[in-house]
Design an enzyme around this catalytic site. Sequence first.
Site, PDB file in Angstrom:
ATOM      1  N   ASP A  64       0.820  -1.208   0.000  1.00 20.73           N
ATOM      2  CA  ASP A  64       0.000   0.000   0.000  1.00 20.73           C
ATOM      3  C   ASP A  64       0.861   1.268   0.000  1.00 20.73           C
ATOM      4  O   ASP A  64       2.098   1.198  -0.048  1.00 20.73           O
ATOM      5  CB  ASP A  64      -0.945  -0.046   1.207  1.00 20.73           C
ATOM      6  CG  ASP A  64      -2.327   0.511   0.904  1.00 20.73           C
ATOM      7  OD1 ASP A  64      -2.473   1.296  -0.046  1.00 20.73           O
ATOM      8  OD2 ASP A  64      -3.277   0.160   1.642  1.00 20.73           O
TER       9      ASP A  64
ATOM     10  N   GLU B 106      -0.635   1.731  -5.205  1.00 19.40           N
ATOM     11  CA  GLU B 106      -0.204   3.124  -5.118  1.00 19.40           C
ATOM     12  C   GLU B 106      -1.321   4.078  -5.537  1.00 19.40           C
ATOM     13  O   GLU B 106      -1.132   5.296  -5.529  1.00 19.40           O
ATOM     14  CB  GLU B 106       1.064   3.277  -5.981  1.00 19.40           C
ATOM     15  CG  GLU B 106       1.733   4.631  -5.993  1.00 19.40           C
ATOM     16  CD  GLU B 106       1.252   5.472  -7.171  1.00 19.40           C
ATOM     17  OE1 GLU B 106       1.599   6.666  -7.234  1.00 19.40           O
ATOM     18  OE2 GLU B 106       0.505   4.944  -8.027  1.00 19.40           O
ATOM     19  N   TRP B 107      -2.497   3.511  -5.908  1.00 20.35           N
ATOM     20  CA  TRP B 107      -3.722   4.255  -6.227  1.00 20.35           C
ATOM     21  C   TRP B 107      -3.656   5.004  -7.562  1.00 20.35           C
ATOM     22  O   TRP B 107      -4.505   5.836  -7.856  1.00 20.35           O
ATOM     23  CB  TRP B 107      -4.103   5.235  -5.118  1.00 20.35           C
ATOM     24  CG  TRP B 107      -3.990   4.669  -3.744  1.00 20.35           C
ATOM     25  CD1 TRP B 107      -4.296   3.398  -3.342  1.00 20.35           C
ATOM     26  CD2 TRP B 107      -3.539   5.342  -2.569  1.00 20.35           C
ATOM     27  NE1 TRP B 107      -4.059   3.230  -2.000  1.00 20.35           N
ATOM     28  CE2 TRP B 107      -3.592   4.414  -1.501  1.00 20.35           C
ATOM     29  CE3 TRP B 107      -3.098   6.644  -2.317  1.00 20.35           C
ATOM     30  CZ2 TRP B 107      -3.214   4.749  -0.204  1.00 20.35           C
ATOM     31  CZ3 TRP B 107      -2.721   6.967  -1.020  1.00 20.35           C
ATOM     32  CH2 TRP B 107      -2.783   6.030   0.018  1.00 20.35           C
ATOM     33  N   GLY B 108      -2.618   4.741  -8.358  1.00 22.72           N
ATOM     34  CA  GLY B 108      -2.541   5.316  -9.687  1.00 22.72           C
ATOM     35  C   GLY B 108      -1.977   6.717  -9.764  1.00 22.72           C
ATOM     36  O   GLY B 108      -1.934   7.310 -10.849  1.00 22.72           O
TER      37      GLY B 108
ATOM     38  N   ASP C 108      -9.589   3.783  -3.694  1.00 22.84           N
ATOM     39  CA  ASP C 108     -10.331   2.611  -3.219  1.00 22.84           C
ATOM     40  C   ASP C 108     -11.733   2.541  -3.815  1.00 22.84           C
ATOM     41  O   ASP C 108     -12.393   3.553  -4.044  1.00 22.84           O
ATOM     42  CB  ASP C 108     -10.457   2.649  -1.693  1.00 22.84           C
ATOM     43  CG  ASP C 108      -9.142   2.389  -1.000  1.00 22.84           C
ATOM     44  OD1 ASP C 108      -8.174   1.988  -1.682  1.00 22.84           O
ATOM     45  OD2 ASP C 108      -9.079   2.594   0.226  1.00 22.84           O
TER      46      ASP C 108
END
Length: 406
Positions: free
Chosen positions: A149, A182-184, A204
């Site tokens: 994460d 890394e959520w982009g 998320d």
Amino acid sequence: MKKKTWIAALLFCLPLALNAQKFEGLAQTPPMGWNSWNKFACNIDENLIKTIADAMVESGLRDAGYVYLNLDDCWHGERDSLGFIQADPLKFPSGMKALGDYIHSKGLKFGIYSDAGRKTCGGRPGSFGHEYQDALQYAKWGVDYLKYDWCETEDINPVGAYNLMRDALRAAGRPILFSMCEWGHSKPWTWAKETGHMWRTTGDIFNCFDCVDQHPGWAAYGVLQILDMQNGLRQYAGPGHWNDPDMLEVGNGQSVNEDRAHFSMWSMLAAPLILGNDIRSMSQQTKDILMNKEVIAVNQDKLGIQGLKFAAEDGLEFWFKPLADNDWAFCVLNRSTTDKQYVIDWQKFNLYDEVSKRFTDFDSKVYTIRNLWTNQNEGDTKKVRPVTIPGHDVVMYRLSVAKKKK
């Protein structure tokens, strides 16, 4: 003596890291499994995980392809005097090695979670500054999958951070699927093919079909919002390196129509199919969605090509996914809440796909039509086809070139 042994092991790993690369041969099709976060968040312990392992076998999920059982955040205890991470002794009194052995005994693979930052999103110890130690510990425990994460990462470079953990995993010697979360933000699809086996493309997911859950400084997204964020990314995905639009919310309270559409679109995207529901108490409708072999086959197709949105009209979207043996998956998504009538004129869908280098050729080929949700054959593409697409639902077909009669 023990301290000297660990130091020697770490020094031995450093030269290997100079030429490190991710483990090849993993995730040749999108990974399938289960993750604890969407349903249980931090409320996990070893008894829960064991009952989930049992349920993955007894329900048939394992045999349907869901083989990864992944612990998300909050399994962590403290680091020992040498800096090696330990499991929370109250939640996991038997330790992670014993839990991993139990998971493996069920014919499943063991997944775990950490964070590139100083702390995890749940406030537990992150891997920053301990990457090689954590990788060695995961290898010792028999871990098969790491979700990594991106909380508490101020002033940390994502390329360097994820390559560092990749190198540490390689040096530890155990093939571990590396899931980058890394959520982009840094567009990992443009640089992470040699780093990870999958990478998150968005923030998320939220258990909602069409909405945004806004928080100060961040947001979680519904199914349709995340689907829209995949635009322009399909050329970056393929065997061993997948775009990850986050885990499934199927079975967590959305309507059956919405669950079916959610599962269909993730399959069209060649997305990892990581469940996030309580599989111990699934309804039959949820089971029927998650274990639809023909829809799973679209997701797991050996070509590994992500689907494309070809057109949109009056709240409907028309998607194609190239499949092996010159087949195509074809899906009509109804984004509206009202039922839609539509007449499919196949001649409108003659297209050339730049990624697969293939034409649909409806003007010169006849395809048989297989409805993947009714599991019925429905003629061929010689004639137009009237269909009804319920609100927040799909119709999904597999199109196969008709064999000429001798």
